[in-house]
Structure formats: structure tokens, C-alpha cells
Scaffold this motif. Structure first.
Motif, PDB file in Angstrom:
ATOM      1  N   VAL A 367      42.709  52.162  35.273  1.00 44.37           N
ATOM      2  CA  VAL A 367      43.373  51.165  36.120  1.00 44.37           C
ATOM      3  C   VAL A 367      42.348  50.207  36.716  1.00 44.37           C
ATOM      4  CG1 VAL A 367      44.809  50.847  38.174  1.00 44.37           C
ATOM      5  CG2 VAL A 367      45.295  52.708  36.590  1.00 44.37           C
ATOM      6  N   GLY A 368      41.153  50.710  37.028  1.00 45.81           N
ATOM      7  CA  GLY A 368      40.107  49.835  37.549  1.00 45.81           C
ATOM      8  C   GLY A 368      39.729  48.740  36.569  1.00 45.81           C
ATOM      9  N   LEU A 369      39.646  49.090  35.288  1.00 51.39           N
ATOM     10  CA  LEU A 369      39.350  48.074  34.270  1.00 51.39           C
ATOM     11  C   LEU A 369      40.460  47.038  34.196  1.00 51.39           C
ATOM     12  CD1 LEU A 369      37.970  50.323  31.385  1.00 51.39           C
ATOM     13  CD2 LEU A 369      36.670  48.684  32.743  1.00 51.39           C
ATOM     14  N   LEU A 370      41.698  47.517  34.207  1.00 51.17           N
ATOM     15  CA  LEU A 370      42.839  46.612  34.069  1.00 51.17           C
ATOM     16  C   LEU A 370      43.036  45.737  35.304  1.00 51.17           C
ATOM     17  CD1 LEU A 370      45.239  49.187  32.422  1.00 51.17           C
ATOM     18  CD2 LEU A 370      44.393  47.100  31.325  1.00 51.17           C
ATOM     19  N   ALA A 371      42.683  46.251  36.474  1.00 49.43           N
ATOM     20  CA  ALA A 371      42.858  45.477  37.706  1.00 49.43           C
ATOM     21  C   ALA A 371      41.633  44.636  38.029  1.00 49.43           C
ATOM     22  CB  ALA A 371      43.155  46.422  38.866  1.00 49.43           C
ATOM     23  N   GLY A 372      40.461  45.151  37.690  1.00 47.45           N
ATOM     24  CA  GLY A 372      39.233  44.454  38.068  1.00 47.45           C
ATOM     25  C   GLY A 372      39.010  43.155  37.320  1.00 47.45           C
ATOM     26  N   VAL A 373      39.343  43.140  36.040  1.00 47.66           N
ATOM     27  CA  VAL A 373      39.110  41.936  35.235  1.00 47.66           C
ATOM     28  C   VAL A 373      39.916  40.742  35.749  1.00 47.66           C
ATOM     29  CG1 VAL A 373      39.371  40.931  32.940  1.00 47.66           C
ATOM     30  CG2 VAL A 373      38.382  43.211  33.197  1.00 47.66           C
ATOM     31  N   PRO A 374      41.225  40.892  36.035  1.00 44.86           N
ATOM     32  CA  PRO A 374      41.970  39.732  36.575  1.00 44.86           C
ATOM     33  C   PRO A 374      41.410  39.229  37.906  1.00 44.86           C
ATOM     34  CG  PRO A 374      43.496  41.407  35.804  1.00 44.86           C
ATOM     35  CD  PRO A 374      42.138  42.017  35.767  1.00 44.86           C
ATOM     36  N   LEU A 375      40.999  40.144  38.789  1.00 43.20           N
ATOM     37  CA  LEU A 375      40.427  39.708  40.066  1.00 43.20           C
ATOM     38  C   LEU A 375      39.124  38.950  39.849  1.00 43.20           C
ATOM     39  CD1 LEU A 375      41.074  42.793  42.383  1.00 43.20           C
ATOM     40  CD2 LEU A 375      42.294  40.611  42.350  1.00 43.20           C
ATOM     41  N   LEU A 376      38.322  39.416  38.884  1.00 44.86           N
ATOM     42  CA  LEU A 376      37.062  38.728  38.586  1.00 44.86           C
ATOM     43  C   LEU A 376      37.326  37.344  38.007  1.00 44.86           C
ATOM     44  CD1 LEU A 376      33.979  38.897  38.443  1.00 44.86           C
ATOM     45  CD2 LEU A 376      34.213  39.938  36.177  1.00 44.86           C
ATOM     46  N   VAL A 377      38.284  37.263  37.088  1.00 44.83           N
ATOM     47  CA  VAL A 377      38.618  35.964  36.492  1.00 44.83           C
ATOM     48  C   VAL A 377      39.168  35.020  37.554  1.00 44.83           C
ATOM     49  CG1 VAL A 377      40.168  34.809  34.870  1.00 44.83           C
ATOM     50  CG2 VAL A 377      38.998  36.907  34.186  1.00 44.83           C
ATOM     51  N   ALA A 378      40.034  35.523  38.447  1.00 45.79           N
ATOM     52  CA  ALA A 378      40.595  34.683  39.511  1.00 45.79           C
ATOM     53  C   ALA A 378      39.503  34.180  40.437  1.00 45.79           C
ATOM     54  CB  ALA A 378      41.643  35.474  40.295  1.00 45.79           C
ATOM     55  N   ALA A 379      38.517  35.011  40.683  1.00 43.63           N
ATOM     56  CA  ALA A 379      37.407  34.584  41.543  1.00 43.63           C
ATOM     57  C   ALA A 379      36.585  33.487  40.878  1.00 43.63           C
ATOM     58  CB  ALA A 379      36.525  35.780  41.880  1.00 43.63           C
ATOM     59  N   MET A 380      36.361  33.588  39.579  1.00 43.76           N
ATOM     60  CA  MET A 380      35.511  32.637  38.876  1.00 43.76           C
ATOM     61  C   MET A 380      36.235  31.324  38.586  1.00 43.76           C
ATOM     62  SD  MET A 380      33.663  35.294  36.224  1.00 43.76           S
ATOM     63  CE  MET A 380      32.777  33.983  35.380  1.00 43.76           C
ATOM     64  N   ARG A 381      37.528  31.429  38.194  1.00 46.02           N
ATOM     65  CA  ARG A 381      38.231  30.222  37.760  1.00 46.02           C
ATOM     66  C   ARG A 381      39.028  29.556  38.870  1.00 46.02           C
ATOM     67  NH1 ARG A 381      40.745  31.628  31.753  1.00 46.02           N
ATOM     68  NH2 ARG A 381      38.755  32.036  30.699  1.00 46.02           N
ATOM     69  N   ARG A 382      39.523  30.326  39.822  1.00 42.01           N
ATOM     70  CA  ARG A 382      40.395  29.782  40.856  1.00 42.01           C
ATOM     71  C   ARG A 382      39.767  29.799  42.239  1.00 42.01           C
ATOM     72  NH1 ARG A 382      46.304  32.544  39.445  1.00 42.01           N
ATOM     73  NH2 ARG A 382      46.360  31.991  37.233  1.00 42.01           N
ATOM     74  N   GLY A 383      38.602  30.364  42.322  1.00 39.58           N
ATOM     75  CA  GLY A 383      37.934  30.420  43.622  1.00 39.58           C
ATOM     76  C   GLY A 383      38.484  31.477  44.558  1.00 39.58           C
ATOM     77  N   HIS A 384      39.220  32.471  44.026  1.00 41.24           N
ATOM     78  CA  HIS A 384      39.794  33.538  44.851  1.00 41.24           C
ATOM     79  C   HIS A 384      38.751  34.632  45.083  1.00 41.24           C
ATOM     80  CE1 HIS A 384      44.124  32.377  43.386  1.00 41.24           C
ATOM     81  NE2 HIS A 384      43.582  31.469  44.182  1.00 41.24           N
ATOM     82  N   VAL A 385      37.625  34.243  45.634  1.00 41.96           N
ATOM     83  CA  VAL A 385      36.540  35.208  45.851  1.00 41.96           C
ATOM     84  C   VAL A 385      36.948  36.246  46.886  1.00 41.96           C
ATOM     85  CG1 VAL A 385      34.137  35.472  46.566  1.00 41.96           C
ATOM     86  CG2 VAL A 385      34.836  33.473  45.226  1.00 41.96           C
ATOM     87  N   GLY A 386      37.714  35.832  47.882  1.00 40.17           N
ATOM     88  CA  GLY A 386      38.147  36.765  48.920  1.00 40.17           C
ATOM     89  C   GLY A 386      38.950  37.923  48.363  1.00 40.17           C
ATOM     90  N   SER A 387      39.783  37.638  47.368  1.00 43.24           N
ATOM     91  CA  SER A 387      40.585  38.699  46.753  1.00 43.24           C
ATOM     92  C   SER A 387      39.688  39.710  46.047  1.00 43.24           C
ATOM     93  CB  SER A 387      41.571  38.100  45.752  1.00 43.24           C
ATOM     94  OG  SER A 387      42.480  37.237  46.392  1.00 43.24           O
ATOM     95  N   LEU A 388      38.693  39.203  45.333  1.00 44.82           N
ATOM     96  CA  LEU A 388      37.779  40.101  44.636  1.00 44.82           C
ATOM     97  C   LEU A 388      37.018  40.982  45.618  1.00 44.82           C
ATOM     98  CD1 LEU A 388      36.371  41.049  42.039  1.00 44.82           C
ATOM     99  CD2 LEU A 388      34.761  39.144  42.318  1.00 44.82           C
ATOM    100  N   VAL A 389      36.494  40.377  46.668  1.00 44.80           N
ATOM    101  CA  VAL A 389      35.737  41.139  47.676  1.00 44.80           C
ATOM    102  C   VAL A 389      36.630  42.164  48.360  1.00 44.80           C
ATOM    103  CG1 VAL A 389      34.477  40.972  49.856  1.00 44.80           C
ATOM    104  CG2 VAL A 389      34.079  39.285  48.045  1.00 44.80           C
TER     105      VAL A 389
END
Length: 683
Positions: A367-389
Motif C-alpha cells: 500500500v505504501g508503494l501504491l499511495a506514495g507514488v501519487p503523493l510524490l507525483v502530486a508534489a512534483m507536478r502540482r506543487g502539493h508538497v504539503g500533502s507529501l510531507v
């Protein structure tokens, strides 16, 4: 006899019901074909040798069936023959219907895969081949009967039902929310799972894992991280329980036992999983709305709610339903963070991901792999760094508790208590993930080849695929074919994500030497159950192609016939044939605990560690001998008996035999007063 009653009684009810409905609609032949599908399913189950002992189910051989089960064999043969005759007589119409459908090769491929997983592998490949032909033939016969039952429905009636479905399921776009449909399904799951636990499972653990989980939950409920060791550890030696110095504890991670402890505290540990099973319906409903729409959510939630796999695991004391609950919250938090950038949702998802890691670590990785990748992509492409942190911090907050627990118990955050136990009992490195000739612990009945390599992966995938084909929906036509059709037709983002989830879950568990066994279906793949229901819903909608999301009227009727067969035939059959007194564990000793006859007694139980001693171990108090409740001890050898008698000098003694040999707890001698104990000692 009781199993046959639960099987053929509902069969007659459904047959009369389908015949009456067919007559009412002016389509009596449709009712006849639906009845044949139900009769065929009942006969197929009656030909199946499953039973309460651990092992994969198989069809009885021809010689055995002719000798012991002639009536089901005759009925199954007649149903298959009628189905074949119907295909021959209607071959032009069937061919015309097939040509009118797009991507027919996908339907053929899905049915073929379903047929290849219709029987469990056997050591004798010739026997497996013959059983596979029989199982596939019965599945195809059921599929034929269901196909004709819906094909013969009146066209005008089907059109009216199509319009009704559209009004009911084609809902306006709205924020994800729970409605009465979701709550009713959740209540259904909780009530049915509770009834199954109280009646079939007798509200006690049966599997060694469950016994250890409940023991762990009991001392957590008492507010301690472990309990006091018994005075004679050898007399209370229970698999997956460890005595180390002044500690007696379960070797499992603390996540699930902490939740189960809430039920222990309230006096209803058996109710925890049924409640979680209902919660999974609500979470699935919210998650699928987050990723798609409410119509898809309704189809998915319905298929999950009527899944025998979900209902039966929800009656157990196993940890898998909590894992699904936590995974669904993590997925919801990730989906919400992806859509809105919400750091709160990401933090909640992180908290549950960490909790999952300290319940079932490998599933936490998946589940960490499946959840972590979207959060990482959102942080890089959309600037959702807060969500990743926030997601990382949430995961660390709860996940670190599991590592801290490991350090307290084993001295290292990276060594799990179970790993240390298995290394000592079976040899270093044999228990863990990986490949090589040293892997595995010698459970040849469940792990047929030494070591872990490519052949083991294939066998484990086939075994789990077979169990999923049987248990996922409990349909007479099997379950895998409809999921595979959805897999092949996954064109929306949610369907592709679900397909990826299945691949990740299967791939990660393929690195482990054990398939999970046949206890509760393909339990190591249980996190794939929601993706499977999403893909099955997609496939069902594509059959008539009336709507991109919703099944058409005839498909809905087919689902109704199959699900009624599952809930009224397969589920009661499975509950009575397999899970009552499962693994020969019975509640006899638990009942003796409250019998005033045995107050202050010492009950010596002879027999094997499991099931004889396991049946008694669950009846003991948490602190052995601390109250007037009877003390149950394993009478494993003369030296252990002497030590136990010395440890409890003032208690009257009973000698008892365990359940697998006697069908219950049998008193051999007793009560034997303390002054008469000399007769219990060897000369």
C-alpha cells in the motif's frame, strides 16, 4: 446431514422461486434455465470434498462419487448434458450474439483463465487434469444455464428494467458521501458476519494465528505489553506464543491485537471483525466515489457486500479485515490529497499506512508503494508538497511505534518477534522473504517444493487463483473469469489503478515462500478484493454495453441468480462444511471453564499441540492459576505432568482427551483429590 440440509433446502426454495418468477413474466423457460443453474451448483458442491481439516478442496473421484455420492453425480451429469444440448440446439443464436459483441477474444480469454483455475493442483498431475476437466465442465454448464435464463427474458420487460436501472444508478455528480444504500450494505455485512461467527465459528479462534492474536489482545486489554509466564512453560506451550525471561507474549506485530483488545475490553472480541467488515463497505463506497462516481461505487460496494470471501473473513479473528480497513483509509486519503491537495487527508492516510505496517508489514509495503507514488507525483507536478510531507509524517508517527515494539521485544527495530521464533525453530533465514533453496519451513502439505523459486511462485499463484475463483463471489460460474474480463477491459483511470493494485499485491507476495494456505481463501491477496470487485463491475457493464458504468437488465438478472446461489447455497455450505469446528478446534473446553464442577480444578489435556491442546489453551485465564477458574495444562509427557502437579498441589485433577479423537472434551479420570495424586505418577 446438516450440511446437506443447508444445501438442498435452499436449493428447492430457489427453484420454486425462479419457476414462479418465470411463469409470472411469461417466460417459463427462463425460470427453468435459472433453476438448472441452481441445481447444478448444489450438485457440484455436494460432489466437493472440503471439510473442516486444513487442505485444498477437491472434487470426489468418479469411483468415490459413484459409491458415496451417486445422486449429486447423476444430477450434475444431467444438468451438464442439458446445457450442452441447449448450446447445440441454439448454436446459431449464440454465434450471432457473440459476433455482435466487440472484443470477443477477451471474453474467450477470460473464460479460459477461469477454467484453468477451476481446480486446485494435485501432486498427481493426471488426477489434477481430470479434475480440472470436470470442474471446468461444471462451470461452463452453469454459465450456459445462466446465459439462456436471461436470453429468454421478454424484451419489453428487459427494456423497462433498463430504464429503472438508469433512474436508480445514474445519479447526478455530487461530493463523495454515504447514503442509505451504503449503510444498508454495511449493516448487512455486519449482521451476517456476526451470525456466522456465533453459529458456524462458535465465537472462538480456530487457527493458531487467531489464538495468538486473541491472547495478545487479552493482555493489551489488561493494560500490559506482555503477561506473566506460566509456572511450567512446557505444559502451556502454544504455537506462536513465546516465553522469554519474565515475559510471555505473542510473536505477532501489535497492530491488530490492539484493535481486537477493544472488543476484549467490551466482552465481545468476536464482534470486532464483523464491524470492521461493515466499515470496509462504507470506506469502499467513499473511495470509489473519490476515484470515479457514485454509480460505480454502488456496483462495487454491492459486489463486496455479497462476497463470501469478505463475509467469512469478517467472521474470523484474523488480521486481514483490519488491513483492508486501513488500506482503504490510506487510499481514500491519497485520492483526496491528489484531487484537492489536502494535507489533512494525506496525514490521515499516512497514520493508517503506518498502522497497517505494524499489523501486516508486507501489506504495508504494498500500500505504501501504491499511495506514495501519487503523493510524490502530486508534489512534483502540482506543487502539493504539503500533502507529501503530511503523508510521510503520518506514516512515521504510527509506523515508528511498530519498530519501537520490535526493539523492546527482540532488541532490534528491524527484527520481528515472529522472525526470531521461526529462525530458532526452523533455521535462520528460512522464514523471511526472498528466493533460494533454504526458504520454507517444511510444511509439505501446503508448500510442496523445498526452497522458493520460479516453480513455487507459479504453484502459489495457481493455488491462490483457485481459491479466489471459488471464494471471491461463490458463483457457480466461478469468480476469476469476470475479474479477468474487467482486467482486460480496464480503460478508465480507476480500473487501471485497480489492475495495478492487483499486480503489486500478487508480485510482492510472490517473493514469499508461503501462499497463505486455504484457511480463508487467498488471504494473502485479500487487499486485492476491492480492486477485483471494481474490475468485475466494469466487466458486467461491458457485457450488454447499455451504459459505460452500469450492467444492463439481463446482466443484472444474471447477477441476481448467481448471487442468490452464492448467499443461499455456497455460503451456508461453506460455513457448515468447513468452518464449524474448523481444524478440529471445538468450544468444549471453553464451556467447561464456566461449569462449577471444575472450579479450582486442574485439567490435564492429552493429545497433540493442535488441535487438542489448542482447544484447551483458549479457555485458560490470562494469568495461569490466579483465580478459581480451572487451569488447563497440556499433558504432553510424564515429566511435564509431574511438574504441573507440583506447581498446583491443592487442585483436584481431571484427565481429559481432546476433541479430534473424541468429538469433544472427554473425561478419562476425575476428579482426583490432591491426596490421591500418587496414582497419576509413573511407577
Amino acid at each position: 446431514m446438516s450440511t446437506m440440509l443447508w444445501l438442498w433446502g435452499p436449493t428447492l426454495i430457489l427453484v420454486f422461486m425462479f419457476l414462479a418468477i418465470g411463469a409470472r413474466l411469461g417466460a417459463p423457460r427462463a425460470g427453468v434455465w435459472a433453476s438448472l443453474a441452481i441445481i447444478g451448483q448444489a450438485s457440484a458442491l455436494a460432489l466437493t470434498a472440503a471439510g473442516p481439516l486444513i487442505g485444498y478442496q477437491h472434487y470426489a473421484g468418479i469411483a468415490e462419487a459413484v459409491r458415496d455420492r451417486p445422486l449429486p453425480l447423476a444430477i450434475a451429469t444431467i444438468v451438464a448434458g442439458v446445457a450442452l444440448l441447449g448450446l447445440v440446439r441454439q448454436r446459431r443464436e449464440v454465434a450471432s450474439w457473440t459476433r455482435a459483441r466487440s472484443r470477443t477474444w477477451q471474453v474467450v480469454a477470460a473464460i479460459l483463465i477461469g477454467c484453468l483455475l477451476a481446480a486446485a493442483p494435485s501432486a498427481a498431475t493426471g488426477h489434477w487434469g481430470r479434475e480440472l476437466l470436470l470442474a471446468a465442465a461444471l462451470q461452463l454448464a452453469a454459465l450456459t444455464c445462466v446465459f439462456f435464463s436471461v436470453a429468454l427474458l421478454p424484451t419489453d420487460w428487459a427494456a423497462r428494467v433498463d430504464r429503472w436501472i438508469t433512474r436508480r444508478l445514474e445519479l447526478p455528480a455530487a461530493r463523495p458521501r454515504l447514503d442509505s444504500f451504503a449503510w444498508l450494505l454495511a449493516a448487512f455485512v455486519t449482521v451476517v458476519a456476526s451470525l456466522l461467527c456465533l453459529t458456524s465459528y462458535q465465537a472462538i479462534p480456530h487457527i493458531p494465528d487467531e489464538i495468538a492474536y486473541l491472547f495478545q489482545a487479552r493482555y493489551y486489554a489488561a493494560g500490559v505489553p506482555w503477561t506473566t509466564p506460566p509456572p511450567v512453560p512446557a505444559a502451556f506451550d502454544t504455537f506462536l506464543l513465546e516465553v522469554s525471561g519474565d515475559r510471555w507474549y505473542s510473536v505477532f506485530p501489535p497492530g491488530w491485537p490492539l484493535v481486537l483488545a477493544l472488543g476484549v475490553k467490551l466482552g465481545v472480541p468476536w464482534l470486532v471483525n464483523p464491524v470492521l467488515g461493515g466499515i470496509c463497505i462504507l470506506l469502499t463506497y467513499l473511495l470509489v466515489q473519490e476515484l470515479a462516481d457514485r454509480a460505480t461505487a454502488r456496483v462495487t460496494a454491492f459486489l463486496l457486500a455479497v462476497s463470501p470471501w469478505h463475509l467469512l473473513l469478517s467472521m474470523s479473528f484474523m488480521s486481514h479485515v483490519l488491513s483492508l480497513t486501513l488500506a482503504l483509509v490510506t487510499a481514500w486519503g491519497t485520492g483526496r490529497a491528489w484531487r484537492t491537495g489536502s494535507w489533512v487527508a494525506a496525514f490521515i492516510g499516512g497514520l493508517t499506512l503506518g498502522m497497517l505496517g505494524m499489523s501486516r508489514p508486507l501489506e504495508g509495503v504494498a500500500v505504501g508503494l501504491l499511495a506514495g507514488v501519487p503523493l510524490l507525483v502530486a508534489a512534483m507536478r502540482r506543487g502539493h508538497v504539503g500533502s507529501l510531507v503530511a503523508g510521510v509524517l503520518g506514516t512515521a508517527a504510527t509506523g515508528s511505534l511498530g519498530l519501537a515494539y520490535n526493539r523492546v521485544i527482540t532488541g532490534s527495530p528491524w527484527i520481528f518477534p515472529a522472525e526470531r521464533l521461526f529462525d530458532r525453530e526452523y533455521g535462520p533465514g528460512r522464514y523471511g522473504i526472498g528466493f533460494g533453496p533454504e526458504k520454507g519451513v517444511g510444511w509439505t502439505g501446503l508448500d510442496p517444493f523445498p526452497g522458493h523459486g520460479a516453480l513455487d511462485v507459479v504453484v502459489n499463484v495457481v493455488l491462490n487463483g483457485f481459491m479466489m475463483n471459488v471464494d471471491l463471489f461463490g458463483w457457480a460460474v466461478g469468480s476469476i473469469a469476470i475479474v479477468m474480463l474487467g482486467f482486460l477491459r480496464a480503460d478508465r483511470a480507476i480500473e487501471q489503478l485497480m489492475a495495478l493494485t492487483i499486480v503489486v499485491v500478487v508480485a510482492l507476495h510472490s517473493a514469499y515462500w508461503f501462499s497463505g494456505g486455504p484457511d480463508f481463501g487467498a488471504r494473502y491477496w485479500y487487499l486485492a478484493i476491492v480492486p477485483c470487485t471494481v474490475l468485475a463491475g466494469r466487466a458486467l457493464a461491458s457485457i450488454e454495453a447499455r451504459h459505460p458504468i452500469m450492467p444492463g437488465a439481463r446482466t443484472m438478472v444474471a447477477i441476481g441468480v448467481l448471487c442468490l446461489g452464492s448467499l443461499m447455497l455456497y455460503l451456508p455450505w461453506r460455513a457448515t462444511d468447513k468452518y464449524r469446528n474448523y481444524r478440529s478446534v471445538r468450544p468444549d473446553f471453553v464451556r467447561l471453564k464456566d461449569d462449577p464442577t471444575y472450579r479450582d480444578g486442574l485439567i490435564l489435556v492429552s493429545g497433540r499441540r493442535h488441535p487438542e491442546w489448542a482447544s484447551a489453551a483458549i479457555a485458560n485465564e490470562l494469568v495461569i492459576g490466579a483465580s478459581a477458574a480451572p487451569v488447563f495444562a497440556w499433558d504432553r509427557d510424564a515429566g511435564t505432568r509431574q511438574a504441573v502437579l507440583n506447581a498446583f498441589p491443592n487442585r483436584p485433577v481431571w484427565l481429559m482427551k481432546g476433541p479430534s479423537e473424541t468429538g469433544g472434551a472427554q473425561v478419562l479420570r476425575g476428579p482426583i483429590a490432591p491426596s490421591e495424586r500418587a496414582s497419576l505418577l509413573p511407577p
